[in-house]
Design a protein around this motif. Structure first.
Motif, short mmCIF file in Angstrom:
data_model
loop_
_atom_site.label_atom_id
_atom_site.label_comp_id
_atom_site.label_asym_id
_atom_site.label_seq_id
_atom_site.Cartn_x
_atom_site.Cartn_y
_atom_site.Cartn_z
N HIS A 105 8.83 1.80 -6.01
CA HIS A 105 9.06 0.40 -6.34
C HIS A 105 10.10 -0.25 -5.43
CE1 HIS A 105 7.37 2.20 -10.00
NE2 HIS A 105 6.78 1.04 -10.14
N SER A 106 10.54 0.45 -4.42
CA SER A 106 11.51 -0.11 -3.48
C SER A 106 11.41 0.65 -2.16
CB SER A 106 12.94 -0.01 -4.03
OG SER A 106 13.37 1.34 -4.01
N PRO A 107 11.86 0.04 -1.06
CA PRO A 107 11.84 0.77 0.22
C PRO A 107 12.62 2.07 0.16
CG PRO A 107 12.21 -1.58 0.60
CD PRO A 107 12.27 -1.37 -0.89
N ARG A 108 13.79 2.07 -0.47
CA ARG A 108 14.60 3.28 -0.53
C ARG A 108 13.87 4.37 -1.32
NH1 ARG A 108 19.17 4.63 2.23
NH2 ARG A 108 19.68 2.43 2.09
N GLU A 109 13.22 3.97 -2.41
CA GLU A 109 12.48 4.94 -3.21
C GLU A 109 11.30 5.49 -2.42
OE1 GLU A 109 9.86 4.80 -7.26
OE2 GLU A 109 11.79 3.74 -7.28
N ALA A 110 10.62 4.62 -1.65
CA ALA A 110 9.50 5.09 -0.84
C ALA A 110 9.98 6.09 0.21
CB ALA A 110 8.82 3.90 -0.16
N MET A 111 11.15 5.85 0.80
CA MET A 111 11.68 6.79 1.78
C MET A 111 12.02 8.13 1.12
SD MET A 111 14.24 4.17 3.69
CE MET A 111 13.71 2.48 3.87
N ALA A 112 12.59 8.05 -0.09
CA ALA A 112 12.92 9.29 -0.79
C ALA A 112 11.65 10.08 -1.11
CB ALA A 112 13.69 8.97 -2.07
N GLU A 113 10.62 9.37 -1.56
CA GLU A 113 9.37 10.04 -1.89
C GLU A 113 8.73 10.66 -0.64
OE1 GLU A 113 6.19 11.44 -4.11
OE2 GLU A 113 8.14 10.66 -4.71
N ALA A 114 8.77 9.93 0.47
CA ALA A 114 8.21 10.46 1.71
C ALA A 114 8.98 11.69 2.18
CB ALA A 114 8.22 9.38 2.79
N GLU A 115 10.31 11.68 1.98
CA GLU A 115 11.13 12.84 2.33
C GLU A 115 10.78 14.03 1.44
OE1 GLU A 115 14.65 14.82 4.12
OE2 GLU A 115 13.34 13.18 4.71
N LEU A 116 10.62 13.76 0.15
CA LEU A 116 10.30 14.83 -0.79
C LEU A 116 8.97 15.49 -0.45
CD1 LEU A 116 11.35 13.22 -4.18
CD2 LEU A 116 12.31 15.29 -3.20
N ARG A 117 8.01 14.69 -0.04
CA ARG A 117 6.67 15.21 0.25
C ARG A 117 6.56 15.80 1.66
NH1 ARG A 117 1.96 11.69 -2.54
NH2 ARG A 117 3.05 11.02 -4.42
N GLY A 118 7.59 15.64 2.47
CA GLY A 118 7.51 16.14 3.83
C GLY A 118 6.70 15.25 4.74
N THR B 212 0.83 -1.20 0.00
CA THR B 212 0.00 0.00 0.00
C THR B 212 0.86 1.26 0.00
OG1 THR B 212 -1.74 -1.18 1.20
CG2 THR B 212 -1.84 1.21 1.22
N ILE B 213 1.94 1.24 0.79
CA ILE B 213 2.87 2.39 0.83
C ILE B 213 3.45 2.64 -0.56
CG2 ILE B 213 5.10 3.17 1.71
CD1 ILE B 213 4.40 1.62 4.31
N PHE B 214 3.92 1.57 -1.21
CA PHE B 214 4.49 1.72 -2.55
C PHE B 214 3.45 2.29 -3.51
CE2 PHE B 214 7.84 -1.88 -1.96
CZ PHE B 214 8.54 -1.05 -1.10
N SER B 215 2.21 1.78 -3.42
CA SER B 215 1.16 2.24 -4.32
C SER B 215 0.86 3.72 -4.11
CB SER B 215 -0.11 1.41 -4.11
OG SER B 215 -1.18 1.90 -4.89
N LYS B 216 0.73 4.15 -2.84
CA LYS B 216 0.40 5.55 -2.55
C LYS B 216 1.51 6.50 -2.95
CE LYS B 216 -2.89 4.98 1.27
NZ LYS B 216 -3.17 5.30 2.68
N LEU B 217 2.76 6.05 -2.82
CA LEU B 217 3.89 6.93 -3.09
C LEU B 217 4.45 6.75 -4.50
CD1 LEU B 217 5.84 6.70 0.29
CD2 LEU B 217 4.21 8.44 -0.44
N GLY B 218 3.85 5.84 -5.28
CA GLY B 218 4.34 5.61 -6.63
C GLY B 218 5.76 5.09 -6.65
#
Length: 514
Positions: free
Chosen positions: A490-503, A482-488
Motif C-alpha cells: 500500500h506504499s512505495p516503502r512497503e513495496a520495496m520491503a516486499e520485493a526485498e523479502l521475496r528476493g 500494478t506493482i502494489f497489487s502484485k506485491l500486496g
C-alpha cells in the motif's frame, strides 16, 4: 582593369577599423524570448521568422556547447527534415545573425564551429544559465545563504521556460526537465525554511509545488510540518487528510514516514486520541505484552542481523495503522535487553543470529514475559527446530523470503498456545537436504515494473521516474498500481520491503528514524 594592391590593402584596413566589436547580449528565455543589446531590445518575433528563433532557442538550451548541424536539423524539424535541410539551416542561421549581431558576420555571439554552431557564453548573459548556477552554488553554502540563493533562483523561474514555443515537442521536453529542477529547488527551499524556523515560507513553497505535482510527498510533508509550526494544526490535519486521499485515489498507497510523523505531532497538539499504553505491572522484570486492541496498536520488536531487511520491515510495519515498530535488535543479547526495556507485544525473530539462535533468545524472553508472541523467520527449517519452537511457545514459523502481507497477517493474528507454520516450510520439511528447488517468486514483476520500483527505491518522485523511463506520468502511475497489487502493498516503502523479502529486488536504503 587592374587593382592596385596598395589601394586594396588600404580599403581592407578601413573595413577592419569600422567593424564593430561584439556587444554583450542579455537574453531572457524564462518566459517569452527577449534579447537586449545596448539600448535596443528584440522579441522572439523580430529574429527573421519562427525557424531562426527556434534555432537560437535550441542553441541556448545547449548554452556554451557546440551543436552539430545534423543535430540541429533533427531537432528543428522533429525527425522529418526537408530535402535540402542543411542549406536551409545555413540560410536560417544567416538570417538569425543579421538580426542578432548586425554587422558582425560570424564574429558575434553566434559562433560557427567545426560541423555546427554554438552560443559564446562570454558574449551572452542567459537567465537560464544564471538560474542553474544559483542552484549549484546553493549546494555548497550554509543553510541561510543557500535559502537566499534558492529564493533568488525561484524568483527568476516564475515564468515557464520557452514561453514562445507552445507546440514543439523538443521545447516541451526541455520545459518538463526544467519544471523538475524548479520543483526540486522549491522542495529544498521548503525544507531549508523549516530548518531555519521560517514555516510560512515553507508553506508557500509547498503549495506552489503541489499545485502542479499533487503526488509530491516531500512537498506534502513540508506543508503539514509548516502549518504545524506556524500555529495552524487544524489546517495541517486537513492537509494531511487531503494528501492521504490523493495518494490513495491516484496511486493506491498511503503517506510515508515523514508525513506520518508530522501527522502524529498534529494529533498530539489538537488533543486527538494518540495516547500511550496504560501502565502495566511487571512480572520478573518484564511488563506483560499489550493486547492487540491497545490504543497504541500492536507493538513489534524486530530481531535480525540483516540491517537492510530490518529497516525495510520496520518501515513497512509503521505504514500500518494498527501496528507500531518499537525497535530493532541484531543479536540474542540485544533482543533480550530490548524486550526488558520496551515490552513489545510481538517479536519478529530471525533464527540465525551472530551470538546464537532465535530459539535461545525466545526461551529467555518467554521465561519472563510468557504472553509475548514470537514469530520466527528462517530459510532452512528442520523438523527438530520446528518441534523445539512448538515446545518453547513460539506462535509462528515463516520463510524469510515470504510475502510481506502474510507476515503482517501473522503478526496481527498470532496467539500464544498455538503455532502457525507457513505451507512452504511444511513442504520443505519433506524434501531431503540439498534437493530443495528454488521456486521463483510469484507473481514476478515485469522488467518495466522492476525499473519503476528501482527508481522509486532511489528516492525519485513519480514525475521524475516517468521522465527517466520516457513514459507519461499517467502510464507510470498505472505501473505503480500494478506493482502494489502484485506485491500486496500500500506504499512505495512497503513495496520495496516486499520485493526485498521475496528476493525480487535488492534495496539499499538510508532509512532514518522518525
Amino acid at each position: 582593369m587592374s587593382v592596385d594592391p596598395m589601394q586594396a590593402a588600404a580599403r581592407g584596413a578601413v573595413t577592419d577599423q569600422e567593424m564593430p566589436s561584439p556587444e554583450m547580449l542579455y537574453v531572457t528565455i524564462l518566459g517569452s524570448l527577449r534579447i537586449r543589446r545596448g539600448d535596443s531590445t528584440l522579441g522572439g518575433s523580430e529574429l527573421g521568422g519562427p525557424k531562426p528563433r527556434q534555432i537560437l532557442e535550441i542553441l541556448l538550451m545547449n548554452f556554451g556547447n557546440p551543436l552539430s548541424k545534423e543535430r540541429l536539423v533533427e531537432t528543428l524539424w522533429e525527425g522529418q527534415p526537408p530535402m535540402e535541410a542543411l542549406p536551409t539551416l545555413e540560410s536560417y542561421v544567416s538570417v538569425l545573425r543579421r538580426h542578432l549581431q548586425p554587422g558582425l558576420g560570424k564574429s558575434g555571439p553566434l559562433r560557427t564551429v567545426t560541423g555546427g554552431y554554438m552560443i559564446d557564453p562570454d558574449l551572452v548573459d542567459l537567465d537560464l544559465a544564471r538560474f542553474n548556477a544559483l542552484l549549484q552554488q546553493a549546494t555548497h553554502c550554509v543553510p541561510r545563504a543557500a535559502l537566499e540563493l534558492l529564493q533568488e533562483a525561484l524568483d527568476m523561474a516564475a515564468a515557464p521556460l520557452l514561453g514562445d514555443e507552445l507546440k514543439a515537442s523538443w521545447a516541451e521536453n526541455e520545459r518538463a526537465n526544467h519544471e523538475l529542477r524548479v520543483s526540486r529547488a522549491r522542495t529544498d527551499a521548503a525544507d531549508l525554511a523549516l530548518a531555519l524556523k521560517e514555516p510560512d515560507r515553507a508553506v508557500a513553497w509547498a503549495r506552489e509545488i503541489l499545485s502542479g505535482d499533487p503526488l509530491n510527498e516531500r512537498a506534502w510533508a513540508a506543508l503539514v510540518r509548516g502549518l504545524d509550526e506556524s500555529g495552524q494544526p487544524l489546517e495541517g490535519l486537513r492537509a494531511f487528510e487531503q494528501c492521504r486521499r490523493t495518494l490513495d485515489r491516484e496511486m493506491g498507497c498511503s503517506p510515508g514516514e515523514a508525513l506520518r510523523a508530522a501527522h502524529a505531532s498534529l494529533l498530539r497538539q489538537t488533543g486527538d486520541p494518540v495516547l500511550p499504553a496504560p501502565a502495566r505491572a511487571t512480572v520478573a522484570g518484564f511488563p506483560p505484552a499489550a493486547t492487540a486492541a491497545g490504543t497504541a496498536g500492536i507493538r513489534i520488536l524486530t530481531v535480525d542481523d540483516h540491517r537492510t531487511f530490518t529497516e525495510l520491515l520496520t518501515g513497512a510495519l509503521d505504514r500500518e495503522a494498527d501496528l507500531q515498530s518499537v525497535g530493532s535488535a541484531f543479536s540474542v543479547a540485544t533482543a533480550i535487553r530490548l524486550c526488558r526495556e520496551l515490552a513489545p507485544d510481538v517479536v519478529v525473530m530471525d533464527y540465525h543470529l551472530p551470538d546464537g539462535n532465535g530459539l535461545t533468545a525466545s526461551v529467555r524472553i518467554l521465561e519472563h514475559a510468557p504472553d509475548t508472541r514470537i514469530i520466527m523467520l528462517t530459510g532452512d527449517p528442520s523438523q527438530d527446530v520446528l518441534r523445539q519452537a512448538a515446545g518453547i511457545g513460539i506462535c509462528g514459523f515463516l520463510p524469510k523470503d515470504g510475502s510481506l502481507a502474510t507476515m503482517l497477517d501473522t503478526v496481527r493474528h498470532a496467539r500464544t498456545g498455538n503455532m502457525v507454520v507457513h505451507p512452504s516450510l511444511v513442504a520443505q520439511l519433506g524434501i531431503p537436504q540439498g534437493r530443495t528447488a528454488h521456486v521463483p517468486p510469484n507473481p514476478l514483476l515485469s522488467p518495466r515494473e522492476l525499473d519503476v520500483l528501482r527508481l522509486m527505491a532511489d528516492g525519485q518522485e513519480l514525475r521524475s521516474v516517468a521522465k527517466s523511463l520516457g513514459i507519461s506520468v499517467h502510464t507510470c502511475r498505472g505501473y505503480v498500481r500494478t506493482i502494489f497489487s502484485k506485491l500486496g502493498s500500500h506504499s512505495p516503502r512497503e513495496a520495496m520491503a516486499e520485493a526485498e523479502l521475496r528476493g525480487i529486488l535488492s534495496v539499499e536504503l538510508d532509512v532514518q528514524a522518525v
